[in-house]
Design a protein around this motif. Structure first.
Motif, short mmCIF file in Angstrom:
data_model
loop_
_atom_site.label_atom_id
_atom_site.label_comp_id
_atom_site.label_asym_id
_atom_site.label_seq_id
_atom_site.Cartn_x
_atom_site.Cartn_y
_atom_site.Cartn_z
N GLU A 160 6.52 12.64 5.30
CA GLU A 160 5.66 13.77 5.67
C GLU A 160 4.66 13.39 6.76
OE1 GLU A 160 4.16 16.27 2.68
OE2 GLU A 160 6.05 16.27 1.59
N VAL A 161 4.14 12.18 6.68
CA VAL A 161 3.20 11.74 7.72
C VAL A 161 3.92 11.65 9.07
CG1 VAL A 161 1.78 9.79 8.49
CG2 VAL A 161 1.60 10.61 6.16
N LEU A 162 5.18 11.21 9.05
CA LEU A 162 5.96 11.16 10.30
C LEU A 162 6.08 12.55 10.90
CD1 LEU A 162 8.85 8.67 9.46
CD2 LEU A 162 7.01 8.34 11.10
N GLY A 163 6.31 13.55 10.05
CA GLY A 163 6.41 14.93 10.52
C GLY A 163 5.09 15.40 11.12
N MET A 164 3.99 15.03 10.48
CA MET A 164 2.68 15.47 10.97
C MET A 164 2.30 14.78 12.28
SD MET A 164 0.47 15.53 7.51
CE MET A 164 1.26 16.01 5.99
N GLN A 165 2.72 13.51 12.40
CA GLN A 165 2.37 12.76 13.62
C GLN A 165 3.13 13.27 14.85
OE1 GLN A 165 3.13 8.73 12.42
NE2 GLN A 165 1.01 8.39 11.79
N GLN A 166 4.29 13.86 14.63
CA GLN A 166 5.13 14.43 15.70
C GLN A 166 5.37 13.43 16.83
OE1 GLN A 166 3.09 18.03 16.80
NE2 GLN A 166 3.97 19.15 15.10
N ASP B 224 8.68 2.99 -3.50
CA ASP B 224 8.75 3.97 -4.57
C ASP B 224 8.94 5.36 -3.98
OD1 ASP B 224 8.31 2.81 -7.24
OD2 ASP B 224 6.59 1.90 -6.22
N PRO B 225 9.59 6.27 -4.73
CA PRO B 225 9.86 7.60 -4.15
C PRO B 225 8.62 8.28 -3.59
CG PRO B 225 10.98 7.37 -6.26
CD PRO B 225 10.19 6.13 -6.08
N VAL B 226 7.48 8.19 -4.30
CA VAL B 226 6.28 8.89 -3.82
C VAL B 226 5.84 8.34 -2.46
CG1 VAL B 226 4.59 7.40 -4.99
CG2 VAL B 226 4.04 9.79 -4.58
N LEU B 227 6.03 7.06 -2.24
CA LEU B 227 5.67 6.46 -0.94
C LEU B 227 6.66 6.90 0.14
CD1 LEU B 227 4.68 2.84 -2.01
CD2 LEU B 227 3.18 4.72 -1.41
N LYS B 228 7.93 6.97 -0.26
CA LYS B 228 8.94 7.43 0.70
C LYS B 228 8.61 8.84 1.17
CE LYS B 228 12.93 4.85 -1.02
NZ LYS B 228 14.13 4.89 -1.83
N PHE B 229 8.29 9.72 0.19
CA PHE B 229 8.00 11.11 0.55
C PHE B 229 6.74 11.18 1.44
CE2 PHE B 229 9.87 12.25 -3.85
CZ PHE B 229 11.16 11.99 -3.38
N ARG C 218 2.88 -1.96 -6.37
CA ARG C 218 1.90 -1.41 -7.32
C ARG C 218 1.42 -0.01 -6.92
NH1 ARG C 218 -2.78 -5.43 -7.58
NH2 ARG C 218 -2.17 -6.04 -5.47
N LEU C 219 2.08 0.57 -5.93
CA LEU C 219 1.59 1.86 -5.42
C LEU C 219 2.36 3.06 -5.97
CD1 LEU C 219 1.08 0.87 -1.65
CD2 LEU C 219 -0.68 1.13 -3.39
N GLY C 220 3.28 2.79 -6.90
CA GLY C 220 4.15 3.86 -7.40
C GLY C 220 3.42 4.95 -8.16
N TYR C 221 2.20 4.68 -8.66
CA TYR C 221 1.49 5.67 -9.48
C TYR C 221 0.75 6.69 -8.62
CZ TYR C 221 -2.97 3.73 -8.18
OH TYR C 221 -4.05 3.35 -7.44
N LEU C 222 0.68 6.47 -7.29
CA LEU C 222 -0.12 7.35 -6.42
C LEU C 222 0.41 8.77 -6.44
CD1 LEU C 222 -0.59 5.22 -3.16
CD2 LEU C 222 -2.18 5.47 -5.05
N SER C 223 -0.50 9.70 -6.20
CA SER C 223 -0.06 11.09 -6.04
C SER C 223 0.46 11.24 -4.61
CB SER C 223 -1.23 12.04 -6.26
OG SER C 223 -2.16 11.89 -5.20
N GLU C 224 1.15 12.36 -4.34
CA GLU C 224 1.68 12.54 -2.98
C GLU C 224 0.55 12.63 -1.96
OE1 GLU C 224 4.79 15.07 -1.89
OE2 GLU C 224 5.87 14.82 -3.76
N TYR C 225 -0.55 13.28 -2.37
CA TYR C 225 -1.70 13.40 -1.46
C TYR C 225 -2.25 12.03 -1.11
CZ TYR C 225 -6.44 14.22 0.13
OH TYR C 225 -7.60 14.19 0.86
N GLU C 226 -2.42 11.18 -2.14
CA GLU C 226 -2.96 9.83 -1.91
C GLU C 226 -2.01 9.02 -1.04
OE1 GLU C 226 -5.55 9.15 -6.00
OE2 GLU C 226 -3.41 8.71 -5.97
#
Lengths: 274, 325
Positions: free
Chosen positions: B216-222, B207-212, B175-183
């Protein structure tokens, strides 16, 4: 009376020693330091021999003096405490054998030379111990420390103000004031003072920014009196480096542990009497 | 010319004045109400500021007088909690806020959750999350069955994640597919370690937005332990996933492994070649020059510019000016 010079170090007599004692005491206590007075009684050698021996051990800043007893010599060790006095006596006893001595730390401005000498002499007379360390006269006077909290959030300002007001700081009496912006703080006249001044300041402030206030404080003639802790929400190494280079003494990253903050402040205040 | 009777104009003007008068009275009344509320809140703060300090520091239990009696006092308590929670940590402050809010503030927010006013419901959801009022989880879940705005629904998920993290992805991933990338990023940032692992394990079904967001969070966590996972994503048939994985790897700020560089050099997607050209900044000069020669005549102008920038950076000052000419 001209000081009686033997060797390189003058051995002072009354009334010069009274004047020098008052001067050194005032100087040490104003700098939140202590001074120690050592009285040595050498019954097996002459006063001149003892003086000569002491001259080879004292620093150029220490003061040798005579008392009304010919077998006694005194030493004033400014900016030193009981530990330094014990070290000094150890070195003396290694060279000259054991003698009777008394040690008194001067921590209060009302300590008088003549009364102190009488206490030390009677301690040497009555105590069997080789070295007697006397209790200092009076308590160390509380130092008034100004504390300023600068934060735009009135509630948080109040929290920090309360935390600092409730802090148990032996030897320091905190006078806490809070400010909502940098300009009102700088224009308040609160900074123009010779008292130690702890400033806990957010990096972002309305009207005049925290870093601007930091620069302004460090350019004041009494900047040595300020201990400045910066608070920030940005955990950026660059900002921190810049603040340290500009004269900050510590950094707190918000949200921070209140107990840790109190411990840091206590530690900073303890250093006032180091 | 249309003839309008003078009486009609007079009545119209009169009505207009009447409406204006009513509006003025309403505004003054609203202002007076607001002032009264602010004064009550200020009185509460000055009366109880010291007591709250002692209570939240754990020096004494919360007395009954701290319990807010109305909306104005509730606003004052919210302000106090906000000041503590956003500025200080540790020593049980959060737990004390949670305990007090759960017992004494929950009735206020339970009522607000049922409000027809969107902003009241939204504010209640924010406070439930901020103050950790777990006792309202049941009411929040009931809300899930109603028609809600996307913002409210996202807030519901954050609350669910805070109080019931176990099995969060199984319950909500679909049910999380509607989220924005920021959310989506915010959600992954707030995830406890085990839920994050769970999400990474289900990466293919997300969903693609969750994948993205996850990439990105993985990149930020380093976190270098996650590098193999990102490397694995470079095999994805979806170019967008590959581009984002490369960007996340670049965010680690380390010298990129050769096999990643090799693979991306020959990609038909210019964004991948551009990112790999950017990664050459952290490769030793001689190797970078060797790689750069392969992309010097790239069809994409941006890739060529990046390669030129890499070469300029690695040359001596004299050679630099030659290249720039």
């Amino acid at each position: 009376m001209v000081p009686n010079k033997t060797g390189t170090q003058a051995v002072l007599k009354e009334p010069h020693i009274q004047y020098v004692f008052d001067l050194l005491k005032a100087n040490a206590l104003r700098g939140r330091r202590v001074m120690v007075m050592v009285l040595i009684r050498a019954e097996s050698e002459t006063a001149a021999e003892t003086a000569s021996r002491l001259q080879s051990l004292v620093r150029s800043t220490d003061v040798l003096f005579e008392t009304d007893r010919p077998d006694e010599r005194g030493v004033l060790l400014p900016m030193s405490g009981t530990d330094e006095a014990r070290g000094f006596l150890n070195r003396l006893f290694r060279e000259a054998g054991e003698m009777k001595a008394a040690v008194l730390e001067i921590i209060h401005p009302d300590t008088e030379l003549s009364t102190s000498l009488m206490r030390m002499q009677s301690a040497i007379d009555s105590e069997e111990e080789q070295v007697t360390v006397l209790d200092p006269f009076g308590q160390r006077p509380d130092e008034e420390v100004k504390v300023s909290v600068l934060d735009p959030d009135p509630l948080f300002r109040d929290v920090l103000g309360k935390a600092l007001s409730h802090l148990d700081t032996p030897g320091a009496r905190l006078v806490v004031k809070t400010f909502g912006d940098g300009r009102s703080f700088l224009e308040s006249g609160w900074t123009a003072s010779a008292h130690p001044h702890l400033i806990v300041m957010n990096d972002l402030l309305p009207r005049q920014n925290g870093l601007d206030v930091l620069h302004a404080l460090r350019s004041l003639p009494n900047d040595g009196k300020f201990t400045i802790l910066m608070m920030t929400r940005r955990n950026s190494e660059e900002d921190m480096t810049y603040a340290y280079e500009s004269g900050a003494d510590g950094y707190l990253i918000k949200p921070f542990n209140l107990r840790l903050f109190e411990a840091q402040v206590k530690r900073l205040l303890t250093r006032l009497w180091s | 010319m249309i003839g309008v009777p003078v009486t009609a104009i007079f009545i119209g003007v009169l009505l207009l004045f009447l409406v204006l008068a009513v509006l003025t009275v309403y505004l003054f009344a609203a202002r007076a109400l607001q002032d009264r509320k602010s004064k009550r809140a200020e009185a509460y703060l000055s009366r109880n500021g010291e007591i709250w300090y002692r209570v939240l520091r754990g020096f004494e239990p919360a007395p009954q007088e701290l319990v807010p009696n109305d909306e104005a006092e509730l606003a004052a308590v919210e302000e106090i909690f906000r000041a503590y929670l956003t500025n200080v940590t540790g020593n049980g402050i959060r737990e004390r806020v949670r305990a007090f809010a759960d017992v004494h503030l929950a009735p206020f927010y339970r009522k607000k959750l049922k409000s027809r006013n969107w902003s009241e419901r939204m504010n209640a959801l924010y406070r439930i999350e901020d103050f950790g009022m777990e006792s309202l989880l049941g009411d929040v879940r009931k809300l899930d069955r109603k028609k809600l705005s996307e913002e409210e629904r996202f807030q519901l998920y954050l609350i669910e994640l805070q109080f019931r993290p176990d099995g969060f992805m199984d319950r909500t991933a679909g049910r999380l597919g509607y989220l924005s990338e920021y959310e989506s990023r915010q959600l992954f940032f707030l995830m406890p370690e085990n839920v994050f692992e769970e999400a990474a394990a289900q990466f293919g079904e997300l969903d693609p937005v969750l994948k993205f967001g996850l990439i990105e969070v993985l990149g930020m966590q380093q976190d270098l332990m996650r590098l193999p996972f990102l490397e694995g994503l470079l095999d994805s048939p979806d170019p967008e996933i590959r581009i984002r994985a490369l960007r996340a790897i670049d965010a680690f700020g380390i010298r990129t492994p050769d096999q990643i560089l090799e693979r991306a050099f020959d990609s038909p997607v210019w964004e991948e070649r551009f990112l790999v050209a950017r990664m050459l900044r952290r490769v030793p000069a001689d190797e970078a020059a060797r790689y750069a020669s392969r992309l010097r005549n790239d069809p994409s102008w941006l890739v060529r510019e990046e390669i030129r920038a890499v070469l300029v950076r690695q040359r001596s000052p004299e050679e630099k000016s030659a290249v720039l000419r």
